[in-house]
Enzyme design. Structure first.
Site, PDB file in Angstrom:
ATOM      1  CG  HIS A  47      18.783  26.213  94.405  1.00 27.87           C
ATOM      2  ND1 HIS A  47      19.436  25.923  95.587  1.00 27.87           N
ATOM      3  CD2 HIS A  47      18.042  25.131  94.113  1.00 27.87           C
ATOM      4  CE1 HIS A  47      19.101  24.719  95.997  1.00 27.87           C
ATOM      5  NE2 HIS A  47      18.258  24.207  95.112  1.00 27.87           N
ATOM      6  N   GLY A  48      21.740  28.572  94.516  1.00 29.26           N
ATOM      7  CA  GLY A  48      22.773  28.551  95.535  1.00 29.26           C
ATOM      8  C   GLY A  48      22.419  27.594  96.666  1.00 29.26           C
ATOM      9  CG  HIS A  95      15.136  23.399  92.067  1.00 29.70           C
ATOM     10  ND1 HIS A  95      15.218  23.791  93.385  1.00 29.70           N
ATOM     11  CD2 HIS A  95      14.145  24.136  91.514  1.00 29.70           C
ATOM     12  CE1 HIS A  95      14.307  24.728  93.612  1.00 29.70           C
ATOM     13  NE2 HIS A  95      13.650  24.952  92.491  1.00 29.70           N
ATOM     14  NE  ARG A 102      15.695  24.167  97.114  1.00 28.78           N
ATOM     15  CZ  ARG A 102      14.517  23.573  97.310  1.00 28.78           C
ATOM     16  NH1 ARG A 102      13.578  24.186  98.026  1.00 28.78           N
ATOM     17  NH2 ARG A 102      14.266  22.370  96.819  1.00 28.78           N
ATOM     18  CD  GLU A 138      15.643  19.002  93.087  1.00 26.45           C
ATOM     19  OE1 GLU A 138      15.378  18.571  91.940  1.00 26.45           O
ATOM     20  OE2 GLU A 138      16.802  19.149  93.507  1.00 26.45           O
ATOM     21  N   GLY A 183      21.122  25.809  99.690  1.00 24.89           N
ATOM     22  CA  GLY A 183      20.002  26.043 100.585  1.00 24.89           C
ATOM     23  C   GLY A 183      20.298  25.546 101.985  1.00 24.89           C
TER      24      GLY A 183
END
Length: 259
Positions: free
Chosen positions: A11-12, A188, A62, A89, A14
């Site tokens: 993901h981008g 993640h 996220r 995650e 956080g």
């Protein structure tokens, strides 16, 4: 010969990535920079002509937010998105919420690297006295899992992440890939690393040095047995990718900035 394509995406950035804290199962949205990373990722994939048939994410915001932004940038908002806690995650236990650089100062960089990157070392478990325990385990999303809430992890090694991820991979994702569909897994750092270890047969020693930056798509081209036929490809500007990898690796060092 390549028969299937699989895309993995951490993901981008956080909010807690930016603050260099262990986020884990605490639900955080993307930072402003993380939104831009996801949008740029989508534009890159669109420019390269890729099309997805199904997307899989964790149940953390996220991860799903990244998938939505990628699909929007690609003009593929209609593509089905399926969520599972098994792509979450890694659960960092009692380390959740702590600053990595401060921990390196207190415990040493090597110990923090072992907690973050090793395969079979488990951090101390979270308990009810932890400031984020109630926020995690009282969250309604965890009543939707395929195991009772009391059986959800309180801490995990990377090995344990792979153990809970593999049934979902084998039973849900693999049949979709084998049907000829192109899949994106928006997850993640550690759930993607665990899957890479399995697919590429990475050793327990070498997985320590596998780093995935945020918002960078990873392309795996696989044969009929779902084994890679060439090295994984991190798509995008290679100089920027290497700089992003170094930034992730520096997070567990004493002199890391809280970016």
């Amino acid at each position: 010969m390549s028969k299937y394509k699989l895309f993995l995406l951490r993901h981008g950035e956080g909010a807690w990535n930016k603050e260099n804290r262990f986020c884990s199962w605490v639900d955080q949205k993307l930072s402003e920079n993380g939104v831009v990373e996801a949008q740029e990722c989508g534009r890159l994939l669109k420019e390269k002509g890729y099309q997805f048939d199904q997307v899989f994410t964790s149940i953390l915001s996220r991860s799903t937010q990244t998938a939505w932004l990628v699909l929007e940038a690609m003009g593929q908002e209609w593509v089905p998105v399926t969520k599972s806690w098994r792509l979450n995650e890694r659960h960092y236990g009692a380390l959740i919420g702590l600053n990595r650089a401060e921990m390196a100062l207190n415990h040493g960089e090597e110990q923090v690297k072992l907690w973050r990157r090793s395969y079979d070392i488990t951090p101390p478990p979270i308990d009810e006295s932890h400031p984020y325990y109630a926020e995690i385990y009282n969250d309604r999303r965890y009543s939707t899992c395929d195991v009772p809430k009391e059986e959800l992890p309180k801490t995990e090694s990377l090995k344990e992440v792979l153990d809970r991820l593999l049934p979902y991979w084998n039973d849900v994702i693999v049949p979709v890939i084998r049907s000829g569909q192109t899949v994106l897994i928006s997850a993640h750092g550690n759930s993607c690393r665990a899957l890479l270890k399995h697919l590429e047969d990475i050793s327990e020693t070498d997985i320590v040095n596998v780093t995935l930056p945020t918002g960078v798509p990873v392309l795996l081209e696989m044969d009929e047995n779902l084994r890679p036929v060439k090295p994984r490809q991190l798509l995008g500007d290679q100089a920027k990718i290497q700089a992003a990898i170094k930034k992730v690796e520096d997070q567990g060092k004493v002199n890391a900035e809280n970016k």
